[in-house]
Design a protein around this motif. Structure first.
Motif, short mmCIF file in Angstrom:
data_model
loop_
_atom_site.label_atom_id
_atom_site.label_comp_id
_atom_site.label_asym_id
_atom_site.label_seq_id
_atom_site.Cartn_x
_atom_site.Cartn_y
_atom_site.Cartn_z
N ALA A 108 49.16 -3.49 -116.48
CA ALA A 108 49.90 -2.47 -115.87
C ALA A 108 49.79 -2.30 -114.22
CB ALA A 108 49.74 -1.34 -116.80
N VAL A 109 48.18 -2.25 -113.97
CA VAL A 109 48.16 -2.24 -112.79
C VAL A 109 48.63 -3.16 -111.68
CG1 VAL A 109 46.09 -2.03 -110.97
CG2 VAL A 109 46.18 -0.60 -113.20
N ALA A 110 48.36 -4.41 -112.39
CA ALA A 110 48.81 -5.68 -111.53
C ALA A 110 50.30 -5.71 -111.08
CB ALA A 110 48.59 -7.01 -111.96
N SER A 111 51.33 -5.19 -112.31
CA SER A 111 52.78 -5.07 -112.12
C SER A 111 52.92 -4.21 -111.05
CB SER A 111 53.27 -4.75 -113.40
OG SER A 111 52.91 -5.73 -114.58
N LEU A 112 52.11 -2.86 -111.08
CA LEU A 112 52.86 -1.81 -110.22
C LEU A 112 52.24 -2.40 -108.82
CD1 LEU A 112 53.08 1.25 -109.36
CD2 LEU A 112 50.46 1.62 -109.68
N PHE A 113 51.11 -2.91 -108.48
CA PHE A 113 51.04 -3.36 -107.16
C PHE A 113 52.03 -4.57 -106.79
CE2 PHE A 113 46.99 -0.95 -107.20
CZ PHE A 113 46.72 -0.96 -106.00
N ALA A 114 52.44 -5.24 -107.68
CA ALA A 114 53.40 -6.39 -107.22
C ALA A 114 54.80 -5.79 -106.58
CB ALA A 114 53.73 -7.24 -108.57
N VAL A 115 54.94 -4.34 -107.31
CA VAL A 115 56.21 -3.63 -106.98
C VAL A 115 55.93 -3.10 -105.50
CG1 VAL A 115 57.67 -1.62 -107.37
CG2 VAL A 115 56.85 -3.27 -109.08
N LEU A 116 54.90 -2.37 -105.38
CA LEU A 116 54.52 -1.97 -104.21
C LEU A 116 54.53 -2.98 -102.92
CD1 LEU A 116 51.52 0.44 -105.39
CD2 LEU A 116 53.79 1.10 -104.59
N VAL A 117 53.93 -4.22 -103.60
CA VAL A 117 53.71 -5.29 -102.11
C VAL A 117 55.33 -5.62 -101.83
CG1 VAL A 117 52.97 -7.58 -101.68
CG2 VAL A 117 51.55 -5.89 -102.55
N HIS A 118 56.09 -5.71 -102.86
CA HIS A 118 57.50 -6.14 -102.44
C HIS A 118 58.20 -5.19 -101.49
CE1 HIS A 118 61.22 -8.06 -103.19
NE2 HIS A 118 61.59 -6.95 -103.27
N ILE A 119 58.10 -4.05 -101.84
CA ILE A 119 58.72 -2.68 -101.06
C ILE A 119 57.99 -2.64 -99.75
CG2 ILE A 119 59.29 -0.47 -100.96
CD1 ILE A 119 59.26 -0.71 -104.25
N LEU A 120 56.70 -2.61 -99.69
CA LEU A 120 56.08 -2.12 -98.49
C LEU A 120 55.53 -3.17 -97.60
CD1 LEU A 120 54.33 0.93 -100.07
CD2 LEU A 120 56.48 1.11 -98.96
N VAL A 121 55.34 -4.33 -97.99
CA VAL A 121 54.69 -5.39 -97.13
C VAL A 121 55.95 -6.18 -96.30
CG1 VAL A 121 53.32 -7.58 -96.79
CG2 VAL A 121 52.57 -5.52 -98.36
N PRO A 122 55.97 -6.33 -95.10
CA PRO A 122 57.08 -7.07 -94.33
C PRO A 122 57.08 -8.49 -94.43
CG PRO A 122 55.31 -6.09 -92.71
CD PRO A 122 55.02 -5.69 -94.04
N ARG A 123 58.20 -9.08 -94.61
CA ARG A 123 58.09 -10.67 -94.72
C ARG A 123 57.87 -11.09 -93.27
NH1 ARG A 123 63.01 -9.52 -97.30
NH2 ARG A 123 64.11 -9.77 -95.33
N GLU A 124 57.57 -12.35 -93.19
CA GLU A 124 57.38 -12.98 -91.85
C GLU A 124 58.74 -12.61 -91.01
OE1 GLU A 124 55.65 -15.93 -94.81
OE2 GLU A 124 57.04 -14.36 -94.80
N ARG A 125 58.59 -12.72 -89.99
CA ARG A 125 59.76 -12.02 -88.88
C ARG A 125 60.42 -13.30 -88.73
NH1 ARG A 125 59.97 -7.21 -86.39
NH2 ARG A 125 57.97 -6.02 -86.65
N SER A 126 60.05 -14.50 -88.73
CA SER A 126 60.92 -15.62 -88.76
C SER A 126 60.43 -16.93 -89.54
CB SER A 126 60.86 -16.38 -87.32
OG SER A 126 59.53 -16.67 -86.98
N GLN A 127 61.31 -17.30 -90.29
CA GLN A 127 60.88 -18.29 -91.10
C GLN A 127 61.39 -19.66 -90.67
OE1 GLN A 127 59.63 -18.12 -94.25
NE2 GLN A 127 59.65 -16.12 -94.68
N SER A 128 60.58 -20.74 -90.75
CA SER A 128 60.81 -22.24 -90.46
C SER A 128 61.53 -22.79 -91.13
CB SER A 128 59.54 -22.78 -90.11
OG SER A 128 58.79 -22.72 -91.34
N ALA A 129 62.18 -23.88 -90.97
CA ALA A 129 63.04 -24.82 -91.67
C ALA A 129 62.25 -25.31 -92.89
CB ALA A 129 63.78 -25.81 -91.13
N PRO A 130 62.86 -25.36 -94.08
CA PRO A 130 62.04 -25.89 -95.01
C PRO A 130 61.44 -27.30 -95.01
CG PRO A 130 64.06 -24.87 -96.00
CD PRO A 130 63.92 -24.74 -94.46
N ALA A 131 60.03 -27.48 -95.28
CA ALA A 131 59.60 -28.49 -95.07
C ALA A 131 59.80 -29.70 -96.04
CB ALA A 131 57.98 -28.36 -94.80
N THR A 132 60.12 -30.85 -95.55
CA THR A 132 60.08 -32.02 -96.60
C THR A 132 58.76 -32.51 -97.19
OG1 THR A 132 59.67 -33.55 -94.81
CG2 THR A 132 61.91 -32.65 -94.93
#
Length: 402
Positions: A176-200
């Motif tokens: 239960a605790v791990a699931s809760l933190f997964a949700v919090l991280v998804h909502i509150l931690v920012p993604r990288e500002r720029s994503q590089s092209a997918p690596a081959t």
């Protein structure tokens, strides 16, 4: 799932929140290690296990991590560090719930593998997030706190495992605790500002080759393996050792083990402060390895009073805490090219998990055959290798000004 636009928040505030959540997620992941240590007596009864089989409960979840570090590093670059952190926490939640539900030892081991995969995802992606959000002057201190995730999680698990009635209830609570933190991280931690092209595949393979042929990640991986072997050789079985060899109660053994493991936190933070003040990283690694080796051998072979054995465990853990802090801080930077950072952390974590997997199994097997004094042999061998590796790392640290 709703996501906050963290780009609109002040940078310092966003980075601080991300740092706290990532470190807390690491602690949640490390709970899965400590919960098995405190549950070993109950697991041996419920599943009719000998000490060697119980060692696999501690170490089997590291099996996939031994070979998965480089691929997870590549996946972090490809899919984003925050996404992989969320996936790792959900994997831990699923594994913990499955393990708590089963009556079959084989399924329990499979659930531990899933948890181990989640732990690897959390550690590698968490390191990548911290490496990009921490300022240069704060990086060693941030990674010092980050490297506390394992002792903090293990100590907390030992204390909570004593307080909560039944190992299955505790394992469901972990899910239960791990699931809760997964949700919090998804909502509150920012993604990288720029994503590089997918690596081959060719680019990923070339990056893996560069990482595997770089002295820095290889030597750090070897040293982390030796640290993991020594640390888990002792602390995977410390509650059992205290009960069987010294004669304390299970509850007392759990509290004593939690206190000794918590001492590792002081070493982690102390190393970050020392590095910030200019203490040579290689010297710190060599000195801490030497103290760990001497005290670890003494714990297993000395016929000493309870307070002496316990004091040696505290010193072993506290001084040893300097090692993960110094190694984790160096891993993303001891590479010839910045984009290899995640793979470098992956390789280093492969080393860590190799030691974590070997330590409990080897020690459990030796103790079953020859008693607790036999456990001093792998501790001594690993310590000698670690000290030699620390001196070999001097040139790497000079090259990258670490």
């Amino acid at each position: 799932m709703t996501e906050i636009d963290t780009a609109s928040l002040p940078i310092a505030r966003t980075n601080r929140l991300s740092t706290i959540l990532v470190i807390a997620s690491g602690v949640v992941a490390a709970l899965q290690v400590g919960k098995a240590a405190i549950a070993i007596p109950a697991l041996r009864t419920d599943f009719h296990l000998n000490l060697q089989q119980a060692g696999w409960v501690m170490s089997i979840f590291a099996l996939l991590a031994v070979v998965g570090g480089i691929p997870v590093g590549a996946a972090t670059t490809r899919f984003g560090d925050r996404n992989l952190l969320v996936a790792g926490l959900f994997a831990i939640a699923a594994g913990s719930a499955i393990g708590a539900s089963t009556e079959t030892f084989g399924i329990l081991l499979a659930a531990r593998i899933l948890e181990g995969t989640g732990l690897l995802l959390v550690v590698i992606s968490g390191s990548a997030i911290l490496n990009r959000v921490a300022t240069k002057q704060d990086r060693d201190l941030v990674f010092a706190f980050w490297s506390c995730y394992m002792p903090a999680g293990m100590a907390l698990a030992l204390l909570l495992g004593i307080a909560i009635d039944g190992w299955r209830v505790f394992w469901f609570a972990n899910a239960a605790v791990a699931s809760l933190f997964a949700v919090l991280v998804h909502i509150l931690v920012p993604r990288e500002r720029s994503q590089s092209a997918p690596a081959t595949f060719a680019i990923i393979a070339e990056n893996a080759r560069k990482t595997l042929t770089s002295a820095g990640p290889l030597l750090l991986a070897l040293m982390f393996a030796m640290y993991g072997l020594q640390f888990f050789a002792l602390f995977s079985f410390l509650p059992v050792l205290l009960v069987e060899r010294i004669g304390v109660s299970h509850a007392t053994a759990g509290v004593m083990s939690a206190f000794a493991i918590a001492a590792n936190i002081a070493g982690n933070i102390g190393a970050g402060v020392a590095l910030r003040r200019g203490v040579p990283r290689a010297l710190l690694l060599a000195g801490a390895s030497a103290v760990m080796t001497v005290t670890g051998i003494a714990v297993f072979i000395l016929p000493a009073p309870t307070w002496v054995i316990f004091g040696l465990c505290v010193i072993f853990s506290g001084v040893g805490g300097c090692l993960p802090s110094a190694m984790m801080g160096a891993a993303p930077r001891a590479v010839p090219e910045p984009h290899l950072a995640a793979m470098s952390v992956g390789l280093v974590m492969q080393g860590s998990n190799l030691g974590q997997m070997i330590g409990p199994v080897v020690v459990g097997s030796l103790v079953d055959r020859g008693g607790w004094t036999m456990a001093a042999v792998p501790v001594a061998i690993a310590g000698g290798i670690a000290i030699a590796t620390a001196f070999a790392l001097q040139g790497v640290f000079r090259r990258f000004t670490l």
